[in-house]
Enzyme design. Sequence first.
Site, short mmCIF file in Angstrom:
data_model
loop_
_atom_site.label_atom_id
_atom_site.label_comp_id
_atom_site.label_asym_id
_atom_site.label_seq_id
_atom_site.Cartn_x
_atom_site.Cartn_y
_atom_site.Cartn_z
N GLU A 114 0.83 -1.19 0.00
CA GLU A 114 0.00 0.00 0.00
C GLU A 114 0.87 1.25 0.00
OE1 GLU A 114 -4.11 -1.42 2.22
OE2 GLU A 114 -2.77 -0.04 3.25
N CYS A 115 0.71 2.09 -1.00
CA CYS A 115 1.34 3.39 -1.09
C CYS A 115 2.88 3.26 -1.03
CB CYS A 115 0.82 4.33 -0.02
SG CYS A 115 1.08 6.09 -0.41
N ALA A 116 3.48 3.37 0.14
CA ALA A 116 4.94 3.22 0.22
C ALA A 116 5.38 1.87 -0.31
CB ALA A 116 5.40 3.41 1.67
#
Length: 807
Positions: free
Chosen positions: A331-333
């Site tokens: 997720e994201c990072a």
Amino acid sequence: MVAAPSSGQGKTTVATGLMAALRSAGHEVSGHKVGPDYIDPGYHALATGRPGRNLDPHLVGEERVAPLLLHGAEGADVAVIEGVMGLHDGRLGTDGFASSAHVATVTRTPVVLVMDVAGQSRSVAAVALGMAAYAPEVHVAGVVLNRVGSARNTAEIERSLERAGLPVVGALPRDDRLATPSRHLGLVPVAERDDPARLIAHLGERVARHLDLDALLSIARAAPDLDAAPWRPGREVVAVGAFGQRRPVVAMAGGRAFTFRYAETEELLTAAGCAVVTFDPLTDTALPPDTRGIYLGGGFPEVYAADLAANRALLHDVRAAVSRGIPTVAECAGLLYLSASLDGAEMAGVLPTEAAMTDRLTLRYPVATAAADSLVTRAGERVTGHEFHRTLTSPMAGATPAWHIDGEATGFASPTCHAAYLHVHWAGHPGLAQRFADAVHAATPHVTAAPPAARPPDPGDGGQVRDPLRHHGDRETGPGLIDFAVNVYDGGRPEWLERALRRSLERVADYPDPAPARAALAERHGRRRGEVLPTAGAAEAFTLVARLRAWRRPVVVHPQFTEPHVALEQAGHHVTSVLCRPEHGFGLDPADVPEDADLVVIGNPTNPTGVLHPAELVHGLRRAWRLVVVDEAFMDAVPDEKESLVRERLAGVAVIRSLTKHWSIPGVRAGHVVAEPEVIRALAALQPPWSVSTTAVDAMVATCSAAAAAEGRDRARALARWRGHLEEGLGRRGFDVVASAAPFVLARLGEGAHPMLRAHGIAVRRADTFPGLGGDWVRVAARPADRTRRLFAALDAVGPAARTATP
């Protein structure tokens, strides 16, 4: 609940300080945060000694908010909830859904308003009264004044609030030490602070001194009971696996770069029969043993891109695990970490996308629809989530997206990997946790590839090679040894060069001027002056090239002089090695060079193999997006400089030359780069002032003269004779020899030949420190016949043992 009329009033300071003060007073405290924010709960966890929890009706559903509060507060004496934004600010277009007021209502929690009163007096009461009267179902029970000034003004504010029926339960004076540093996505996470415990302790002391803790506890005790049962992860997911069976490991990213994840995620995976083990992508060199799933949450990889890229061992391990199908959620990072690059720093390279920081903040609170069946989703399934980032990724051509959000396809999904910017709170969507856990249980444990075998001890290097890429031939020589290890021409320097070197000493009181060298080198190679850059040897040239651009995929063709590889790694790049193999005579197959390589470094002739690649082969490596760097350090030894590109004006090609070996001046760092003017200008902009010494300038000028041209041809012919004698003698003794165009040959003398020759007074260059070669290879410098005969005599003495060891 600690809330406020707007952001920036001091909610985090007061809420975190209140948690710390109550804990210091002997109370068990649980900390909670309205909204999706990960950072504030990190401070809450440090203040309370318990996990920080989020309460967000959008992410988990209104019906789960009270159960999650009871779950997080279980065993606590008091729960403190930090609000979000202004008290009544919620998801736009929803009449305050997911606002602090909404959460206070569904949890029946009294509210204390924090108000920054700097520059105000009685108007504070008007604002507070308006906040309290706006929604009668929200009970505003008191006010905390923040950043108060004079005692007289503070008394005026308190009187006005008493008239409005709102008691003041504390007043915090201005204190710059309470400022919490922030950056592009808000506060700096607690895991990244140098001494967060000291900050929390100071907050607790200030709150205990200036707030009425007894009054605040009385407000908390007045909260009515909740008619809800605590949330239980074991009711949301089914445990997989038999009783007593070893739990499969889920490797969960943590550390300073990966601080964003909800506590309930780990609890759900644990309830589903998994063992969650945290690893740090900045420092750990491998995934935890027996990893069968990977969870890469959010954080700030853009802040640590260079450090993440430098941890090549872990990047390789993650790439191998994900590529072979270890179930992975990012997720994201995590999405950025699995990308090919982040702001030019090479990442794991699992996903066909590149990421970079932008000036645009993406902040949304969407409903997302699953684009397809995947590791954790089913096509058409709808979830709620949030996005908060300033990076963008390039399109993933041909990939299946993870989500459709507002008509936009985003992320990446497959049966074993799910990666996207969207953060999803799994307590609100436990089916995602269940599917991930099921896949983890079904997966085969990942086995980290074994590190390369230890190299044999080297008597000439203190018994070991500490860093193979930094091992050079001069480490092999020593007193009493005949030197076949160093590639310096064994014939002394001509008198005209000696005179030039001595004359240079007359001008060492002045700063060096490389202009004469540039002019002489340009004339010698038939190039314009703007196409030549004198450097402090080839080593400086490689360093400048490494810093020239944010290389996405730099490639070094090996076996090769290792300095370019080292320079690229020092500049924070991950290097892809392309190996030329002995079964093909160490020639390069251009098809082995990755098409997406934007930098290719190749030696010609190559050290240590001596292979001379055809110019047409090097031409074929050119691409519009690529710079091809040709290391022609030994081209002087090739009669007529056959296959050299130094005189050709080729877009995307840079040639690096060195004068140190052919002219026996390794102590004078003299080299140069020849390339297009724009490349030369960019390299020159990176070059430190006066890096090329006066002595090096004079050496360059002298070796470009007519006398040098004649002498250089003589030296090349002499080297060819010496090399021929060496190759013939080695071949006659049954050793494999690589056909060489350089002042050395690569020979396969067998394991153990290197130390045995040292014992007989002969120093050769061990070759197992070059990528792609083993301990049975050595590099032998071409020397005059009388010296070479002494090498042969030593080989004859140890030859049977050496030949027996040859595969």
